[in-house]
Design a protein around this motif. Structure first.
Motif, short mmCIF file in Angstrom:
data_model
loop_
_atom_site.label_atom_id
_atom_site.label_comp_id
_atom_site.label_asym_id
_atom_site.label_seq_id
_atom_site.Cartn_x
_atom_site.Cartn_y
_atom_site.Cartn_z
N GLU A 1 0.87 -1.22 0.00
CA GLU A 1 -0.03 -0.27 0.18
C GLU A 1 0.82 1.29 -0.04
O GLU A 1 1.97 1.11 0.71
CB GLU A 1 -0.73 -0.02 1.23
CG GLU A 1 -2.01 -1.01 1.32
CD GLU A 1 -3.14 -0.81 0.19
OE1 GLU A 1 -3.22 0.58 -0.27
OE2 GLU A 1 -4.01 -1.77 -0.22
N ALA A 2 0.54 2.26 -0.66
CA ALA A 2 1.07 3.75 -0.81
C ALA A 2 0.64 4.64 0.20
O ALA A 2 -0.42 4.67 0.76
CB ALA A 2 0.71 4.12 -2.02
N THR B 1 0.18 11.70 -1.09
CA THR B 1 0.66 10.34 -1.79
C THR B 1 -0.58 9.99 -2.67
O THR B 1 -1.67 10.13 -2.66
CB THR B 1 1.28 9.39 -0.88
OG1 THR B 1 2.15 8.53 -1.77
CG2 THR B 1 0.03 8.78 -0.22
N SER B 2 -0.16 9.07 -3.50
CA SER B 2 -0.85 8.66 -4.48
C SER B 2 -1.82 7.43 -3.86
O SER B 2 -1.45 6.91 -3.06
CB SER B 2 -0.33 7.93 -5.80
OG SER B 2 0.96 6.91 -5.64
N VAL B 3 -2.92 7.22 -4.41
CA VAL B 3 -3.78 6.15 -3.87
C VAL B 3 -3.76 4.82 -4.52
O VAL B 3 -3.40 4.87 -5.55
CB VAL B 3 -5.34 6.63 -3.91
CG1 VAL B 3 -6.32 5.45 -3.51
CG2 VAL B 3 -5.82 8.04 -3.28
N GLY B 4 -3.67 3.93 -3.64
CA GLY B 4 -3.42 2.30 -4.31
C GLY B 4 -2.12 1.87 -4.00
O GLY B 4 -1.70 2.41 -2.96
N LYS B 5 -1.88 0.79 -4.69
CA LYS B 5 -0.67 0.18 -4.37
C LYS B 5 0.58 0.32 -5.27
O LYS B 5 0.26 0.49 -6.46
CB LYS B 5 -1.23 -1.33 -4.24
CG LYS B 5 -1.89 -2.00 -3.40
CD LYS B 5 -2.05 -3.56 -3.13
CE LYS B 5 -2.94 -4.02 -2.28
NZ LYS B 5 -2.91 -5.47 -1.96
N LEU B 6 1.48 -0.03 -4.66
CA LEU B 6 2.87 0.05 -5.41
C LEU B 6 2.92 -1.54 -5.76
O LEU B 6 2.66 -2.35 -5.04
CB LEU B 6 4.02 0.42 -4.73
CG LEU B 6 4.57 1.62 -4.47
CD1 LEU B 6 3.39 2.24 -3.19
CD2 LEU B 6 5.69 2.14 -4.21
N VAL B 7 3.52 -1.76 -6.92
CA VAL B 7 3.62 -3.32 -7.37
C VAL B 7 4.78 -3.79 -7.39
O VAL B 7 5.96 -2.96 -7.35
CB VAL B 7 3.01 -3.47 -8.86
CG1 VAL B 7 1.28 -2.95 -8.73
CG2 VAL B 7 3.66 -2.66 -9.78
N PHE B 8 5.08 -5.20 -7.33
CA PHE B 8 6.20 -5.93 -7.48
C PHE B 8 7.17 -5.24 -8.59
O PHE B 8 6.52 -5.29 -9.58
CB PHE B 8 5.92 -7.46 -7.62
CG PHE B 8 7.13 -8.13 -7.75
CD1 PHE B 8 8.05 -8.14 -6.91
CD2 PHE B 8 7.35 -8.98 -8.82
CE1 PHE B 8 9.15 -9.12 -7.02
CE2 PHE B 8 8.58 -9.86 -9.24
CZ PHE B 8 9.37 -9.84 -8.19
N ASP B 9 8.21 -5.01 -8.47
CA ASP B 9 9.39 -4.64 -9.28
C ASP B 9 9.17 -3.14 -9.73
O ASP B 9 9.80 -2.58 -10.84
CB ASP B 9 9.39 -5.55 -10.56
CG ASP B 9 10.18 -6.89 -10.54
OD1 ASP B 9 10.84 -6.90 -9.39
OD2 ASP B 9 10.10 -7.73 -11.59
#
Length: 262
Positions: free
Chosen positions: A116-117, A125-133
């Protein structure tokens, strides 16, 4: 003793008065004395046109250049703490493209998992998730205080995403090992300065992706987002990121963080 006739004396008196009456006019007719001094004339013209004050105002308003090199003693290579503090109080998509460009020396990091961001610095900050890689720029090492209980958020990193927002990551959520195909957060194209959008669209691949997205996403503003629009949006983002990573020139953004003087 000579005695002059009265009519001669009257004539001499009238002639003397007439000559004296013309002397001031002759003196004021001298062009050298009537002309203004060149220095004063230039100053007057400059102040009337406003050119001098405009030039001074422009110099005052001109923003300091963005950092490109490591702050003294930073390891990994990071911008100055004062700049990072100002950067993480808001979202700066144009600044992110500039800092991710090849002209900077800052250390990149990559997500080891989806997460989660959030921003422990207190800014947006931005809403949502940071992703793998996902690729980020390391901005700050968050060192837990010595002694006492250590809680989540005290260690790890503050980092910058490609969308211009800051995130806080735990130590185990980030690696410096470059993955085969690093990902990037979505760049908000519409929020970039006009000159940055123009520089991006000067690239053939970016411009082609831009036109395709424009055609496929005509109903996006009314909520009608098709699968073709989503794919076109992804391709535009990929083209922008590739342009920057390959060394494409990003103009200096107009809106940049302003560190407080200390």
């Amino acid at each position: 003793m000579v005695r002059w006739p009265i009519w001669v004396l009257i004539g001499l008196w009238l002639g003397g008065c007439g000559g004296a009456s013309h002397q001031p006019n002759a003196a004021s007719a001298d062009p050298a004395e009537a002309a203004p001094e060149p220095e004063k004339s230039e100053q007057t013209a400059e102040s009337k046109s406003g050119h001098g004050s405009h030039k001074q105002d422009h110099q005052k308003k001109e923003a300091a250049p963005l950092p490109t090199d490591c702050a003294a003693g930073s390891d990994p290579c990071m911008p100055s703490p004062a700049f990072v503090e100002a950067l993480c109080m808001s979202t700066y998509p144009g600044v992110a493209l500039f800092l991710f460009s090849k002209k900077t020396s800052f250390t990149r990091g990559y997500l080891t998992r989806d997460t989660e961001a959030w921003n422990a610095s207190g800014g947006t900050t931005s809403v949502g998730k940071l992703v793998f890689d996902e690729e980020v720029l390391i901005l700050k090492m968050r060192t837990p205080p010595k002694g006492g209980m250590v809680v989540s958020g005290m260690g790890g990193y503050d980092a910058l995403r490609w969308d211009g927002s800051c995130v806080t990551l735990a130590t185990e959520e980030l690696t410096r090992k470059h993955p085969p195909a690093p990902k990037a957060a979505k760049v908000p194209f519409k929020l970039l300065d006009d000159k940055i959008r123009e520089a991006l669209r000067a690239d053939e691949d970016v411009n082609k992706a831009y036109k395709t997205r424009k055609d496929e996403c005509k109903g996006a503003e009314t909520g009608d987002v098709s699968l073709k629009c989503v794919k076109a949006d992804t391709k535009l983002n990929d083209a922008i990121v590739k342009f920057v990573r390959d060394g494409g020139e990003i103009p200096h953004p107009d809106r940049i963080p302003q560190p407080e003087a200390k």
